[in-house]
Enzyme design. Sequence first.
Site, PDB file in Angstrom:
ATOM      1  N   ASP A  28       0.833  -1.198   0.000  1.00 50.28           N
ATOM      2  CA  ASP A  28       0.000   0.000   0.000  1.00 50.28           C
ATOM      3  C   ASP A  28       0.875   1.258   0.000  1.00 50.28           C
ATOM      4  O   ASP A  28       1.853   1.334   0.762  1.00 50.28           O
ATOM      5  CB  ASP A  28      -0.868  -0.038   1.276  1.00 50.28           C
ATOM      6  CG  ASP A  28      -1.930   1.034   1.307  1.00 50.28           C
ATOM      7  OD1 ASP A  28      -2.832   0.999   0.452  1.00 50.28           O
ATOM      8  OD2 ASP A  28      -1.862   1.913   2.197  1.00 50.28           O
ATOM      9  N   GLU A  41      14.786 -15.145   0.285  1.00 55.01           N
ATOM     10  CA  GLU A  41      15.254 -16.086   1.290  1.00 55.01           C
ATOM     11  C   GLU A  41      14.198 -17.145   1.568  1.00 55.01           C
ATOM     12  O   GLU A  41      14.506 -18.305   1.799  1.00 55.01           O
ATOM     13  CB  GLU A  41      15.447 -15.289   2.579  1.00 55.01           C
ATOM     14  CG  GLU A  41      16.782 -15.398   3.232  1.00 55.01           C
ATOM     15  CD  GLU A  41      16.765 -14.489   4.435  1.00 55.01           C
ATOM     16  OE1 GLU A  41      17.207 -13.325   4.268  1.00 55.01           O
ATOM     17  OE2 GLU A  41      16.285 -14.903   5.515  1.00 55.01           O
TER      18      GLU A  41
HETATM   19  C1  GLC Z   1      -4.271   3.001  -0.676  1.00 60.04           C
HETATM   20  C2  GLC Z   1      -5.511   2.158  -0.572  1.00 60.04           C
HETATM   21  C3  GLC Z   1      -6.640   3.035  -0.133  1.00 60.04           C
HETATM   22  C4  GLC Z   1      -6.301   3.618   1.216  1.00 60.04           C
HETATM   23  C5  GLC Z   1      -4.974   4.370   1.156  1.00 60.04           C
HETATM   24  C6  GLC Z   1      -4.456   4.674   2.536  1.00 60.04           C
HETATM   25  O1  GLC Z   1      -4.378   3.902  -1.687  1.00 60.04           O
HETATM   26  O2  GLC Z   1      -5.756   1.528  -1.786  1.00 60.04           O
HETATM   27  O3  GLC Z   1      -7.855   2.338  -0.076  1.00 60.04           O
HETATM   28  O4  GLC Z   1      -7.307   4.498   1.606  1.00 60.04           O
HETATM   29  O5  GLC Z   1      -3.977   3.596   0.537  1.00 60.04           O
HETATM   30  O6  GLC Z   1      -3.963   3.518   3.139  1.00 60.04           O
END
Ligand code: GLC
Length: 534
Positions: A205, A267
């Site tokens: 993310d 790993e």
């Molecule tokens: C990413 C996710 C989104 C979230 C953001 C903050 O873009 O896809 O849904 O709100 O990160 O974590």
Amino acid sequence: MTSSPDHWWRDAVIYQVYVRSFADSDGDGVGDLPGITSRLPYLRDLGVDALWVTPFYTSPQKDHGYDVADYQDVDPLFGSLADADALLARAHELGLRVIVDLVPNHTSDEHVWFRAALASAPGSPERARYLFREGRGKDGSEPPNNWESVFGGAAWTRVPDGEWYLHLFDSTQPDLDWRNPEVGDMFEGVLRFWLARGADGFRVDVAHGLFKEESLRDQVITASGKASSGHVNPDHSMVKRELSDEPMWDQPEVHDVYRRWHKVLDEVGADRMAVAEAWTQTPESMAAFVRPDELDQAFNFSWLLTGWSADGFREVITGTLAAVGPVGASPTWVLSNHDVVRHATRYGGGPQGLARARAATLTMLALPGSSYLYQGEELGLEQADVAHELRQDPAWLRRREGIDDPGRDGCRVPIPWSGTQPPFGFGPGKGQPWIPQPADWAALTVEAQTGVECSTLEFYRAALAARRTFAGTAGDEVEIIGEDHDVLTFRRGPVTVVVNCGTAPVQLPAGEVFAASGELPGGVLPPDTAIWLR
Ligand code: GLC
């Protein structure tokens, strides 16, 4: 490890499961891990290779799990660690891989680290895991810099002792300070924890966000008066971002993190992968995340940011291949996810929007690399119109003033599985789930579409089956044929793809049509339709 042609992800179709909205096993109106496990045979029969499961970790759910309070446990709303193990085991039994979502840019404000930071004094080691700073102006009552949260408003919140902390997203999602070695060590532990439980990969993310320019200087606002978010703006996600000054995104130091993770994954085994969610400014900066010693894939959002146009599609395909080719990574393609308006709606909605969505999907599925599908697109779901008072998306809530923006709730409505009224088999409960389903989804359930020739679900099943006949052997070369403004034609190995983005039917080229996104009356290719020929 990145460039071996044997890696499963190189030509995989990966299905995104939005945990809250896929399947609810206990009838509380919210999807959960046992619900997903019970529906795995559906995914196997659909013909995908893997699923990516959005965050199911302990979380106050302020951003529906993208605010993690404990990276090594499951939120009771979604089940338990034993349920996660069961999901992984069952998926593997069925030949499906599982990618889990890792959220390293920020924690929840309920994470032990952030609680400790608030309970400690300015300058303490507890605060040094986050980005606490003094404010500007008289009494430090102005935020430390001019950055805006991706979700709207200032990116800083002040705590009672007068310091401010940075949050590029919601105020409940404080950003970690990745210059502090403790942070990297913690995440290495998290990676190892889920790898040991059997995760096949990670979706990273906000992969471009971990490091901020050390000075935390002001962002230079462009002449148009608009700061670029450096990230998807969920409200206007189809709008191309202008290039601008972004001291909070895509800093060079971030690549060291991924070199370290690459070693950790390697790993454990050459069959583990990581895919970056990196909203970078150019295809080249995206490609930097997938250099041979970094991550394996990065989402390529360029298609999702492009309208319905042969020229646009052509540009996306050539630009993407040109960017990832030199680093040896496999390209990725995606048309919908949980942050953007569903593609059937983006392409105009109604029968035409759906026809175009199916055509775009078929076009994408012929390309080399991986395709990421978002749950419900195989049912032809459109963005649902969620009443303002029922919305839960923090991005929409923080920006309420922009009241006509669609927000992200409408693409997160629970899946209709069966039956004629809500919750349409989503769970054993009665009535509406956590976000209401439109009443007219009765015709779109899995049950209603199964076995119905020409239904969107049967189209996806057929397309995925047809893809298997060549995806692994057709190679990575794509030859674009011609420059027609209405019709895109390209060849990949033995397969020719034609998509008609114009308004008039066109003659079918020679060859055997072995997949089509819609009907081909009278032996011509109608507008808003794509075909595969061999
Ligand atoms: C990413 C996710 C989104 C979230 C953001 C903050 O873009 O896809 O849904 O709100 O990160 O974590």
